[in-house]
Design a protein around this motif. Structure first.
Motif, short mmCIF file in Angstrom:
data_model
loop_
_atom_site.label_atom_id
_atom_site.label_comp_id
_atom_site.label_asym_id
_atom_site.label_seq_id
_atom_site.Cartn_x
_atom_site.Cartn_y
_atom_site.Cartn_z
N LEU A 297 -67.92 16.22 -113.25
CA LEU A 297 -68.65 16.49 -112.02
C LEU A 297 -68.61 15.23 -111.18
N GLY A 298 -68.28 15.40 -109.89
CA GLY A 298 -68.17 14.22 -109.04
C GLY A 298 -68.52 14.51 -107.59
N VAL A 299 -68.31 13.49 -106.79
CA VAL A 299 -68.53 13.59 -105.35
C VAL A 299 -67.34 12.91 -104.67
N GLY A 300 -66.87 13.50 -103.57
CA GLY A 300 -65.69 12.95 -102.91
C GLY A 300 -65.72 13.11 -101.41
N TYR A 301 -64.58 12.79 -100.83
CA TYR A 301 -64.45 12.80 -99.36
C TYR A 301 -63.12 13.46 -99.00
N ASN A 302 -63.14 14.25 -97.93
CA ASN A 302 -61.93 14.81 -97.34
C ASN A 302 -62.18 14.98 -95.85
N GLU A 303 -61.13 15.19 -95.11
CA GLU A 303 -61.28 15.43 -93.67
C GLU A 303 -60.32 16.50 -93.21
N LYS B 226 -65.22 15.66 -90.94
CA LYS B 226 -65.27 15.01 -92.25
C LYS B 226 -66.08 15.89 -93.19
N TYR B 227 -65.65 15.92 -94.46
CA TYR B 227 -66.28 16.79 -95.45
C TYR B 227 -66.67 16.00 -96.70
N THR B 228 -67.79 16.38 -97.25
CA THR B 228 -68.18 15.89 -98.57
C THR B 228 -67.74 16.94 -99.57
N THR B 229 -67.11 16.51 -100.66
CA THR B 229 -66.63 17.44 -101.67
C THR B 229 -67.36 17.18 -102.99
N ILE B 230 -67.53 18.25 -103.73
CA ILE B 230 -68.12 18.15 -105.07
C ILE B 230 -67.13 18.78 -106.05
N PRO B 231 -66.19 17.97 -106.56
CA PRO B 231 -65.22 18.51 -107.53
C PRO B 231 -65.82 18.60 -108.93
N GLY C 233 -62.85 23.50 -109.74
CA GLY C 233 -63.28 23.99 -108.44
C GLY C 233 -63.87 22.86 -107.62
N THR C 234 -63.93 23.07 -106.32
CA THR C 234 -64.50 22.07 -105.42
C THR C 234 -65.37 22.78 -104.39
N VAL C 235 -66.60 22.31 -104.28
CA VAL C 235 -67.51 22.77 -103.24
C VAL C 235 -67.28 21.86 -102.04
N ILE C 236 -67.06 22.44 -100.86
CA ILE C 236 -66.81 21.66 -99.65
C ILE C 236 -68.02 21.81 -98.74
N ILE C 237 -68.65 20.68 -98.44
CA ILE C 237 -69.85 20.67 -97.60
C ILE C 237 -69.48 20.18 -96.22
N GLY C 238 -69.74 20.98 -95.22
CA GLY C 238 -69.41 20.66 -93.83
C GLY C 238 -69.03 21.94 -93.10
N LYS C 239 -68.60 21.81 -91.86
CA LYS C 239 -68.19 22.98 -91.08
C LYS C 239 -66.81 23.41 -91.53
N THR C 240 -66.77 24.38 -92.44
CA THR C 240 -65.51 24.88 -92.97
C THR C 240 -65.58 26.39 -93.14
N THR C 241 -64.44 27.02 -93.11
CA THR C 241 -64.38 28.45 -93.34
C THR C 241 -64.17 28.78 -94.81
N GLN C 242 -63.87 27.77 -95.60
CA GLN C 242 -63.62 27.95 -97.03
C GLN C 242 -64.51 26.97 -97.81
N PRO C 243 -65.76 27.36 -98.11
CA PRO C 243 -66.69 26.42 -98.74
C PRO C 243 -66.45 26.16 -100.23
N TYR C 244 -65.60 26.96 -100.89
CA TYR C 244 -65.32 26.75 -102.31
C TYR C 244 -63.86 27.05 -102.59
N ILE C 245 -63.22 26.15 -103.33
CA ILE C 245 -61.82 26.32 -103.72
C ILE C 245 -61.74 26.27 -105.24
N LEU C 246 -61.15 27.30 -105.83
CA LEU C 246 -60.99 27.40 -107.29
C LEU C 246 -59.51 27.24 -107.63
N TYR C 247 -59.20 26.48 -108.69
CA TYR C 247 -57.80 26.20 -109.03
C TYR C 247 -57.62 25.94 -110.52
#
Length: 192
Positions: free
Chosen positions: A87-93, A108-113, A133-147
């Motif tokens: 469990l972590g916290v990250g950054y993406n844009e 800019k987005y905060t991610t929770i992988p 999976g990654t939870v994406i926090i911010g203005k996004t149309t895809q708030p969760y990505i599973l892989y």
């Protein structure tokens, strides 16, 4: 109670319980068998305990993040089989390509992988397969990505270094709406 149990066993096997020599011999054989079983089981547990079970990792790319910091816990099942939970916290844009005009400021987005993987291997080298999976926090149309995750893990036994190279591909497809999803990542960490 134990004496009565052994007395009944000897009576069923036609051994005279009054013959102390034979009874002692059978008792020592049974005692030796149970002690061997106990010591053998203890060796496996001690081998699993030699490996450090926690780590703090810095990941570059992968996990739907450009950079992330995470805590990982390893659960040893056997010396060559481990389960890993992270469990972590990250950054993406936001990913923008601008050819004819200047690019606007990216969101800019905060991610929770997070992930759960199974690690199979020997000594320090492991093949890793699992689901993340990654939870994406911010203005996004895809708030969760599973892989799914496939990777290689190096984890030293001397409690110092952890290294991972992994490949991921989102179930929703490589074209994410807002963020740059890089399917390859590298993770370096300190184990304790």
């Amino acid at each position: 109670m134990g004496v009565i149990f052994f007395h009944k066993i000897f009576m069923l096997s036609n051994i005279n319980p009054n013959n102390s020599f034979k009874m002692k011999r059978y008792f020592y054989v049974i005692l030796l068998f149970f002690s061997y079983t106990y010591v053998g089981a203890q060796e496996i547990n001690d081998t699993c305990r030699l490996r450090p079970l926690s780590s703090i990792n810095l990941s570059i790319l992968g996990d739907a993040s450009l950079i992330s910091l995470s805590y990982e816990r390893i659960y040893s099942i056997k010396p060559n089989l481990h389960l890993s939970a992270k469990l972590g916290v990250g950054y993406n844009e936001e990913f923008n390509i601008c050819i004819y005009s200047p690019c606007p400021e990216p969101h800019k987005y905060t991610t929770i992988p997070h992930h759960v993987t199974c690690n199979i291997g020997f000594s320090k080298h492991f093949f890793e397969v699992g689901l993340g999976g990654t939870v994406i926090i911010g203005k996004t149309t895809q708030p969760y990505i599973l892989y799914p995750i496939l990777g290689y893990r190096f984890q030293s036994l001397n409690k110092k270094l952890s290294f991972r190279v992994f490949v991921e591909y989102p179930f929703s497809g490589a074209e994410t709406d807002d963020i740059l999803f890089v399917p390859v990542g590298i993770s370096i960490g300190s184990v304790f």
